[in-house]
Design a protein around this motif. Structure first.
Motif, PDB file in Angstrom:
ATOM      1  N   UNK A 368       0.832  -1.216   0.000  1.00  0.00           N
ATOM      2  CA  UNK A 368       0.000   0.000   0.000  1.00  0.00           C
ATOM      3  C   UNK A 368       0.860   1.257   0.000  1.00  0.00           C
ATOM      4  N   UNK A 369       2.113   1.124  -0.344  1.00  0.00           N
ATOM      5  CA  UNK A 369       3.050   2.248  -0.366  1.00  0.00           C
ATOM      6  C   UNK A 369       2.863   3.040  -1.658  1.00  0.00           C
ATOM      7  N   UNK A 370       2.408   4.266  -1.548  1.00  0.00           N
ATOM      8  CA  UNK A 370       2.158   5.081  -2.741  1.00  0.00           C
ATOM      9  C   UNK A 370       3.441   5.397  -3.496  1.00  0.00           C
ATOM     10  N   UNK A 371       4.569   5.458  -2.787  1.00  0.00           N
ATOM     11  CA  UNK A 371       5.833   5.700  -3.473  1.00  0.00           C
ATOM     12  C   UNK A 371       6.179   4.546  -4.407  1.00  0.00           C
ATOM     13  N   UNK A 372       5.740   3.347  -4.066  1.00  0.00           N
ATOM     14  CA  UNK A 372       6.032   2.174  -4.888  1.00  0.00           C
ATOM     15  C   UNK A 372       4.976   1.927  -5.954  1.00  0.00           C
ATOM     16  N   UNK A 373       3.705   2.225  -5.642  1.00  0.00           N
ATOM     17  CA  UNK A 373       2.610   1.810  -6.503  1.00  0.00           C
ATOM     18  C   UNK A 373       1.815   2.968  -7.114  1.00  0.00           C
ATOM     19  N   UNK A 374       2.045   4.174  -6.656  1.00  0.00           N
ATOM     20  CA  UNK A 374       1.305   5.306  -7.192  1.00  0.00           C
ATOM     21  C   UNK A 374       0.172   5.734  -6.288  1.00  0.00           C
ATOM     22  N   UNK A 375      -0.505   6.782  -6.691  1.00  0.00           N
ATOM     23  CA  UNK A 375      -1.583   7.358  -5.883  1.00  0.00           C
ATOM     24  C   UNK A 375      -2.759   6.409  -5.687  1.00  0.00           C
ATOM     25  N   UNK A 376      -2.889   5.432  -6.586  1.00  0.00           N
ATOM     26  CA  UNK A 376      -4.020   4.497  -6.484  1.00  0.00           C
ATOM     27  C   UNK A 376      -3.619   3.192  -5.805  1.00  0.00           C
ATOM     28  N   UNK A 377      -2.637   3.256  -4.909  1.00  0.00           N
ATOM     29  CA  UNK A 377      -2.127   2.042  -4.262  1.00  0.00           C
ATOM     30  C   UNK A 377      -3.205   1.276  -3.507  1.00  0.00           C
ATOM     31  N   UNK A 378      -4.221   1.974  -3.002  1.00  0.00           N
ATOM     32  CA  UNK A 378      -5.284   1.307  -2.249  1.00  0.00           C
ATOM     33  C   UNK A 378      -6.393   0.769  -3.148  1.00  0.00           C
ATOM     34  N   UNK A 379      -6.296   1.033  -4.442  1.00  0.00           N
ATOM     35  CA  UNK A 379      -7.332   0.643  -5.388  1.00  0.00           C
ATOM     36  C   UNK A 379      -6.949  -0.652  -6.096  1.00  0.00           C
ATOM     37  N   UNK A 380      -7.926  -1.522  -6.307  1.00  0.00           N
ATOM     38  CA  UNK A 380      -7.689  -2.756  -7.063  1.00  0.00           C
ATOM     39  C   UNK A 380      -7.717  -2.435  -8.561  1.00  0.00           C
ATOM     40  N   UNK A 381      -6.567  -2.516  -9.204  1.00  0.00           N
ATOM     41  CA  UNK A 381      -6.453  -2.247 -10.637  1.00  0.00           C
ATOM     42  C   UNK A 381      -5.990  -3.525 -11.323  1.00  0.00           C
ATOM     43  N   UNK A 382      -6.916  -4.208 -11.953  1.00  0.00           N
ATOM     44  CA  UNK A 382      -6.590  -5.506 -12.538  1.00  0.00           C
ATOM     45  C   UNK A 382      -5.614  -5.416 -13.700  1.00  0.00           C
ATOM     46  N   UNK A 383      -5.385  -4.223 -14.224  1.00  0.00           N
ATOM     47  CA  UNK A 383      -4.437  -4.035 -15.319  1.00  0.00           C
ATOM     48  C   UNK A 383      -3.077  -3.520 -14.837  1.00  0.00           C
ATOM     49  N   UNK A 384      -2.877  -3.424 -13.538  1.00  0.00           N
ATOM     50  CA  UNK A 384      -1.678  -2.792 -12.994  1.00  0.00           C
ATOM     51  C   UNK A 384      -0.394  -3.466 -13.489  1.00  0.00           C
ATOM     52  N   UNK A 385      -0.408  -4.778 -13.648  1.00  0.00           N
ATOM     53  CA  UNK A 385       0.804  -5.512 -14.001  1.00  0.00           C
ATOM     54  C   UNK A 385       0.883  -5.862 -15.488  1.00  0.00           C
ATOM     55  N   UNK A 386      -0.046  -5.365 -16.286  1.00  0.00           N
ATOM     56  CA  UNK A 386       0.010  -5.625 -17.727  1.00  0.00           C
ATOM     57  C   UNK A 386       1.147  -4.803 -18.332  1.00  0.00           C
ATOM     58  N   UNK A 387       2.076  -5.425 -19.046  1.00  0.00           N
ATOM     59  CA  UNK A 387       3.178  -4.668 -19.656  1.00  0.00           C
ATOM     60  C   UNK A 387       2.641  -3.598 -20.604  1.00  0.00           C
ATOM     61  N   UNK A 388       3.006  -2.359 -20.356  1.00  0.00           N
ATOM     62  CA  UNK A 388       2.522  -1.239 -21.160  1.00  0.00           C
ATOM     63  C   UNK A 388       3.530  -0.097 -21.029  1.00  0.00           C
ATOM     64  N   UNK A 389       4.117   0.288 -22.128  1.00  0.00           N
ATOM     65  CA  UNK A 389       5.137   1.331 -22.106  1.00  0.00           C
ATOM     66  C   UNK A 389       4.565   2.678 -21.674  1.00  0.00           C
ATOM     67  N   UNK A 390       3.261   2.839 -21.781  1.00  0.00           N
ATOM     68  CA  UNK A 390       2.642   4.107 -21.409  1.00  0.00           C
ATOM     69  C   UNK A 390       2.321   4.181 -19.922  1.00  0.00           C
ATOM     70  N   UNK A 391       2.433   3.057 -19.219  1.00  0.00           N
ATOM     71  CA  UNK A 391       2.095   3.012 -17.799  1.00  0.00           C
ATOM     72  C   UNK A 391       3.360   2.906 -16.956  1.00  0.00           C
ATOM     73  N   UNK A 392       3.302   3.440 -15.782  1.00  0.00           N
ATOM     74  CA  UNK A 392       4.405   3.316 -14.848  1.00  0.00           C
ATOM     75  C   UNK A 392       4.516   1.870 -14.393  1.00  0.00           C
ATOM     76  N   UNK A 393       5.708   1.310 -14.525  1.00  0.00           N
ATOM     77  CA  UNK A 393       5.896  -0.079 -14.097  1.00  0.00           C
ATOM     78  C   UNK A 393       6.018  -0.128 -12.577  1.00  0.00           C
ATOM     79  N   UNK A 394       5.300  -1.015 -11.908  1.00  0.00           N
ATOM     80  CA  UNK A 394       5.342  -1.063 -10.446  1.00  0.00           C
ATOM     81  C   UNK A 394       6.740  -1.380  -9.920  1.00  0.00           C
ATOM     82  N   UNK A 395       6.999  -0.976  -8.702  1.00  0.00           N
ATOM     83  CA  UNK A 395       8.251  -1.299  -8.027  1.00  0.00           C
ATOM     84  C   UNK A 395       8.176  -2.743  -7.540  1.00  0.00           C
ATOM     85  N   UNK A 396       8.824  -3.640  -8.257  1.00  0.00           N
ATOM     86  CA  UNK A 396       8.669  -5.052  -7.940  1.00  0.00           C
ATOM     87  C   UNK A 396       9.298  -5.447  -6.610  1.00  0.00           C
ATOM     88  N   UNK A 397      10.281  -4.682  -6.108  1.00  0.00           N
ATOM     89  CA  UNK A 397      10.853  -4.997  -4.801  1.00  0.00           C
ATOM     90  C   UNK A 397       9.786  -4.908  -3.715  1.00  0.00           C
TER      91      UNK A 397
END
Length: 497
Positions: A368-397
């Protein structure tokens, strides 16, 4: 009477002041700040019991510390908030030890004194029992023929069970109970083989309890049940019994730990994954569309047959894979415990972690760390991990559902394939509709979930109707095998430590 009350009160005040002073003088200036010392040693325990996983999230928001100390009776606990500290801790895996923590499980599972001494011997080298066990069994759960055998058997059982529902026409069931029953059956049969003890419904229902001897009776091994089981069970027996001299009784009791690892989380994740897919029409449509693209139609025996090879789900279904990962991110509760076998320094020696303390990297905090996942860290985004050059890639650590660094869950490949296969079969063949609430999905509550649960156990089961989409359709489900791992954890992403 008044004097006695005054004396007792004075004693309590003196004890309180002494404990506060004791914490102050025994807390090194380089240690992470100690918090919740207002009620010495007992304050943190009360918070853990009352708030469970939410406890660590609240403390992060209240104190805004990168790492802090909780003083517990006879122990320090360091809790990590800052993701940037994790790589440095993971590199010191011999000292920041999960194996030392896992070895203590023998006391819970009832293994003998000799076995407990063996597990705790030489905790920092490859010759020790714990580290060598992990390395010895790892090939059986890594992508390759042995894992394919387990996955293939799992999918065969999943297919048999879904065929029963199709033949029945429809089924009303509690979604939690149904997913748990099907996951216990297919996982245990695939792992323990033809003599699987979990085929006994009483054992299958009782596995969560730690009653002495309830599970893998030594007779399973005396009868040679391990010889026809999966490579995982065979290798565990070879390592524990043949190489290190553990008794058959201790091997059997040790299998309870294997049971918890294999079943405790996957049974609950199955419920949440199906809930997140079927409760959202858009998620269902997108997942169903990409899985359906894997289906080919063939003519066999004069009739059409839908054929799907579920090995392709891992590589050709990015939305399903993302939904699965997002389910893990939003629902994981594991605290990530480690035991410090020696003093540990961080930040160039500016921070000291003391030997004998426990260290926690709670998944809910990292997830739930916004620094790692963005402002929507508390939101369920089923597309969050879909590879997309236009989207910020999550901090996998910051993704901690399978642990991280040296201590990654060895069963992650098996669990990922098994759970995604279940989801694929369900979206292809069934509609799942809630019975209550006017047929609309309601978010389950989990206030009474056990404190030790790795994923939340819901308070009340969800009554659903499971309806075949086309009862007349004939299906052939295959699993051709794969040498490729899924890019789920940071260790598989190039350039991430």
């Amino acid at each position: 009477m008044t004097s006695a009350i005054t004396l007792a009160f004075g004693g309590l005040v003196a004890t309180y002041l002494f404990l506060r002073f004791f914490i102050y003088v025994t807390q090194d200036s380089k240690e992470p700040p100690a918090i919740l010392t207002g009620i010495p040693f007992l304050g943190p325990i009360a918070g853990m019991i009352r708030e469970k996983s939410r406890f660590y999230i609240r403390l992060r928001g209240t104190y805004k510390l990168s790492i802090y100390t909780l003083r517990l009776p006879f122990m320090r606990m360091y809790v990590v908030n800052a993701t940037e500290l994790i790589p440095a801790l993971q590199k010191q895996w011999c000292t920041v030890s999960f194996d030392a923590f896992a070895a203590d499980s023998g006391f819970i599972f009832g293994t003998s004194k000799k076995a407990n001494e063996l597990m705790h011997h030489d905790m920092t080298s490859d010759n020790g029992f714990m580290l060598s066990a992990f390395k010895y069994i790892l090939p059986s759960l890594s992508p390759g023929p042995d894992l394919d055998d387990i996955n293939r058997r799992t999918i065969q059982i999943l297919t048999n069970e879904t065929d029963k529902v199709v033949a029945q026409g429809s089924m009303r069931a509690g979604l939690q109970k149904w997913t748990r029953d099907i996951m216990v059956l297919c996982t245990s049969d695939a792992v323990w083989g033809p003599q699987n003890p979990y085929r006994d419904p009483v054992v299958a229902e009782a596995w969560k309890t730690f009653e002495a001897g309830f599970f893998t009776s030594p007779y399973y091994f005396h009868r040679g049940g391990h010889k026809t089981a999966s490579a995982l069970v065979r290798m565990r027996f070879e390592h524990h019994h043949d190489m290190h001299g553990s008794s058959i009784e201790d091997v059997a009791r040790g299998e309870l730990g294997n049971t918890v690892a294999l079943l405790a989380n996957s049974t609950t994740v199955a419920l949440w994954l199906l809930y997140h897919i079927f409760s959202d029409e858009q998620v269902l449509a997108d997942v169903r569309g990409e899985v359906w693209a894997l289906v080919s139609t063939k003519t066999e025996g004069g009739r059409q047959v839908n054929v799907v090879d579920l090995v392709k789900v891992k590589e050709a279904c990015p939305i399903l894979a993302s939904t699965f990962q997002e389910t893990l991110r939003c629902r994981a509760l594991n605290p990530g415990p480690r035991l410090l076998l020696d003093d540990v320094s961080l930040d160039g020696g500016q921070v000291l972690l003391k030997k004998g303390s426990m260290l926690m990297i709670p998944a809910p905090v990292q997830h739930t760390d916004e620094a790692a996942w963005g402002d929507d860290a508390l939101h369920f985004d089923y597309l969050r991990f879909v590879p997309d050059k236009q989207r910020r890639w999550p901090n996998r650590v910051a993704f901690r559902a399978f642990g991280g660094g040296h201590v990654l869950c060895p069963g992650r490949h098996f669990a990922s394939t098994e759970l995604m296969a279940l989801a694929a079969l369900m979206v292809l063949q069934f509609d799942i509709l809630p019975v209550a609430n006017g047929g609309k999905w309601a978010t389950p509550t989990w206030h009474n979930s056990p404190v030790q649960a790795g994923f939340p156990v819901i308070d009340d089961d969800i009554d659903v109707d499971i309806r075949p989409r086309d009862p007349s359709a004939k299906w052939r489900v295959e699993f051709s095998g794969s040498e490729k791992a899924m890019n789920i954890v940071s260790e598989y992403i190039s350039g991430v430590v």
